[in-house]
Design a protein around this motif. Structure first.
Motif, PDB file in Angstrom:
ATOM      1  N   SER A 105     -10.162 -11.762  -5.429  1.00 31.73           N
ATOM      2  CA  SER A 105     -10.073 -11.802  -3.968  1.00 31.73           C
ATOM      3  C   SER A 105     -10.594 -10.496  -3.380  1.00 31.73           C
ATOM      4  O   SER A 105     -10.679  -9.472  -4.061  1.00 31.73           O
ATOM      5  CB  SER A 105      -8.631 -12.028  -3.527  1.00 31.73           C
ATOM      6  N   THR A 106     -10.921 -10.555  -2.105  1.00 29.37           N
ATOM      7  CA  THR A 106     -11.379  -9.360  -1.391  1.00 29.37           C
ATOM      8  C   THR A 106     -10.294  -8.815  -0.474  1.00 29.37           C
ATOM      9  O   THR A 106     -10.512  -7.825   0.212  1.00 29.37           O
ATOM     10  CB  THR A 106     -12.616  -9.680  -0.550  1.00 29.37           C
ATOM     11  N   GLY A 107      -9.147  -9.463  -0.455  1.00 29.01           N
ATOM     12  CA  GLY A 107      -8.060  -9.041   0.427  1.00 29.01           C
ATOM     13  C   GLY A 107      -6.972 -10.087   0.394  1.00 29.01           C
ATOM     14  O   GLY A 107      -6.832 -10.840  -0.577  1.00 29.01           O
ATOM     15  N   ILE A 108      -6.206 -10.167   1.474  1.00 28.84           N
ATOM     16  CA  ILE A 108      -5.108 -11.136   1.528  1.00 28.84           C
ATOM     17  C   ILE A 108      -5.486 -12.395   2.292  1.00 28.84           C
ATOM     18  O   ILE A 108      -4.723 -13.362   2.305  1.00 28.84           O
ATOM     19  CB  ILE A 108      -3.845 -10.501   2.149  1.00 28.84           C
ATOM     20  N   ILE A 109      -6.652 -12.409   2.939  1.00 24.26           N
ATOM     21  CA  ILE A 109      -7.088 -13.568   3.718  1.00 24.26           C
ATOM     22  C   ILE A 109      -8.165 -14.318   2.935  1.00 24.26           C
ATOM     23  O   ILE A 109      -9.200 -13.754   2.571  1.00 24.26           O
ATOM     24  CB  ILE A 109      -7.595 -13.139   5.104  1.00 24.26           C
ATOM     25  N   ALA A 110      -7.918 -15.590   2.682  1.00 25.50           N
ATOM     26  CA  ALA A 110      -8.745 -16.384   1.779  1.00 25.50           C
ATOM     27  C   ALA A 110     -10.097 -16.739   2.387  1.00 25.50           C
ATOM     28  O   ALA A 110     -10.264 -16.737   3.614  1.00 25.50           O
ATOM     29  CB  ALA A 110      -7.997 -17.665   1.402  1.00 25.50           C
ATOM     30  N   PRO A 111     -11.083 -17.062   1.544  1.00 27.24           N
ATOM     31  CA  PRO A 111     -12.380 -17.520   2.038  1.00 27.24           C
ATOM     32  C   PRO A 111     -12.231 -18.714   2.969  1.00 27.24           C
ATOM     33  O   PRO A 111     -11.392 -19.591   2.752  1.00 27.24           O
ATOM     34  CB  PRO A 111     -13.123 -17.916   0.756  1.00 27.24           C
ATOM     35  N   ASP A 211      -3.833 -19.746   9.622  1.00 24.75           N
ATOM     36  CA  ASP A 211      -4.080 -18.645  10.549  1.00 24.75           C
ATOM     37  C   ASP A 211      -3.843 -17.312   9.850  1.00 24.75           C
ATOM     38  O   ASP A 211      -2.835 -17.144   9.152  1.00 24.75           O
ATOM     39  CB  ASP A 211      -3.167 -18.736  11.775  1.00 24.75           C
ATOM     40  N   PRO A 212      -4.749 -16.328  10.001  1.00 23.93           N
ATOM     41  CA  PRO A 212      -4.632 -15.060   9.264  1.00 23.93           C
ATOM     42  C   PRO A 212      -3.368 -14.271   9.569  1.00 23.93           C
ATOM     43  O   PRO A 212      -2.952 -13.432   8.767  1.00 23.93           O
ATOM     44  CB  PRO A 212      -5.888 -14.289   9.679  1.00 23.93           C
ATOM     45  N   SER A 213      -2.756 -14.540  10.724  1.00 29.96           N
ATOM     46  CA  SER A 213      -1.531 -13.804  11.066  1.00 29.96           C
ATOM     47  C   SER A 213      -0.420 -14.072  10.067  1.00 29.96           C
ATOM     48  O   SER A 213       0.491 -13.251   9.896  1.00 29.96           O
ATOM     49  CB  SER A 213      -1.061 -14.175  12.479  1.00 29.96           C
ATOM     50  N   TYR A 214      -0.485 -15.225   9.369  1.00 29.60           N
ATOM     51  CA  TYR A 214       0.530 -15.542   8.372  1.00 29.60           C
ATOM     52  C   TYR A 214       0.393 -14.647   7.139  1.00 29.60           C
ATOM     53  O   TYR A 214       1.329 -14.538   6.352  1.00 29.60           O
ATOM     54  CB  TYR A 214       0.426 -17.008   7.949  1.00 29.60           C
ATOM     55  N   ALA A 215      -0.757 -14.019   6.959  1.00 30.88           N
ATOM     56  CA  ALA A 215      -0.946 -13.103   5.835  1.00 30.88           C
ATOM     57  C   ALA A 215      -0.533 -11.680   6.200  1.00 30.88           C
ATOM     58  O   ALA A 215       0.090 -10.979   5.408  1.00 30.88           O
ATOM     59  CB  ALA A 215      -2.398 -13.125   5.376  1.00 30.88           C
ATOM     60  N   THR A 216      -0.896 -11.230   7.384  1.00 31.82           N
ATOM     61  CA  THR A 216      -0.709  -9.816   7.745  1.00 31.82           C
ATOM     62  C   THR A 216       0.675  -9.493   8.289  1.00 31.82           C
ATOM     63  O   THR A 216       1.078  -8.331   8.304  1.00 31.82           O
ATOM     64  CB  THR A 216      -1.752  -9.396   8.798  1.00 31.82           C
TER      65      THR A 216
END
Length: 304
Positions: A105-111, A211-216
């Motif tokens: 992965s490149t971070g916590i937000i998936a492709p 939604d990316p907010s669920y990761a951060t």
């Protein structure tokens, strides 16, 4: 007074099983009608699935990473954290733990999601020279010992062993602490006492919604001692996290989430590993329903 027709099932029993290998055994013995299975079993199941069953594969929104407790006395040294970042070889973990069925992965937000990064700041491959350089800058060129807390399931144990092996090449000895589910998920809970101070490295895995907010949301300062086990705190991150939730322009949101992941990685407190994948198997006597990431929608399950 209900006129909506009969329910597909009188009851649905949901059995929490942390280890996918154990769940597969339960499915093959007839105790389950549906479950996730280990990525390492996919090849064999494709070749010879249990009678009257179907295997399906989905992408995943899970994210897996190694976190480092920035408030631990030893791990408060940012150069030590960066040495560990560069000493972990993610491609080796993909092969050993996920049998090549998952990607780094490149971070916590998936492709495919708003805010996904095309690449990470730290390359997925280990860099022995950089790791030794940071270890020397930390004043630990003679070697250091750290602990890694892990949930006791097969993929995690293998990942921990790979981390041990690659870190040892630069002079970092990793001692692995295995925990069953109840003990693991309370490790970083500050309300349970002060043992969170002893956490150094944690191998962790969260799930999220699209939604990316669920990761951060879990890495803001206010989450310290709740889900922010790295005890990471950055005023710029907190400001961006709040602003991104209110922004309606997806291009601007993407920039914010990319920056947040940059800040996490620059802190040295995170080594991003993978988003995994989601292989599932079910008995052909049922018609299951799944989200695009393979998680079940039980309300839509029906008899075949």
């Amino acid at each position: 007074d209900w006129h909506g027709g009969s329910a597909a099932f009188d009851e649905i029993h949901i059995l929490p099983i942390d280890d996918e290998g154990t769940a597969q055994i339960a499915f093959e013995s007839g105790d389950l009608d549906y479950t996730r299975v280990p990525l390492g079993s996919v090849k064999n199941l494709k070749a010879s699935a249990p009678e009257n069953s179907t295997l399906e594969e989905y992408p995943s929104l899970f994210y897996v990473w190694v976190g480092m407790n920035v408030e631990n006395e030893q791990l408060s040294n940012v150069n030590l954290r960066k040495a560990i970042q560069h000493a972990i070889d993610v491609p080796s973990i993909m092969q050993a733990s996920y049998f090549g069925a998952a990607q780094p992965s490149t971070g916590i937000i998936a492709p495919g999601l708003v805010g996904h990064r095309d690449s990470s700041l730290v390359a997925p491959e280990m860099n022995i020279a950089k790791a030794k350089e940071y270890l020397a800058a930390a004043g630990m060129e003679g070697g250091v010992t750290v602990t890694l807390d892990v949930l006791n399931k097969a993929a995690n144990v293998t990942t921990a062993q790979v981390i041990q092996a690659t870190c040892a090449q630069v002079g970092i000895t990793v001692e692995v602490n295995l925990h069953e589910s109840g003990a693991f998920w309370s490790l970083g809970d500050a309300s349970a006492g002060e043992r969170y101070k002893d956490i150094q490295l944690i191998l962790n895995r969260f799930s999220m919604a699209p939604d990316p907010s669920y990761a951060t949301a879990w890495f803001v300062t206010s989450q310290k001692g709740i889900w922010n086990w790295e005890r990471y705190s950055d005023a710029e991150f907190d400001k961006l996290e709040a602003a991104a939730k209110a922004e309606t322009d997806n291009a601007k949101r993407a920039e914010m989430y990319i920056k947040m992941q940059d800040l996490m990685e620059e802190s040295g407190a995170y080594r991003f590993l993978t988003h995994e994948a989601t292989p599932v198997i079910f008995n052909n006597s049922i018609t299951p329903a799944f989200r695009p990431d393979g998680l079940p929608l039980f309300r839509y399950f029906a008899s075949a």
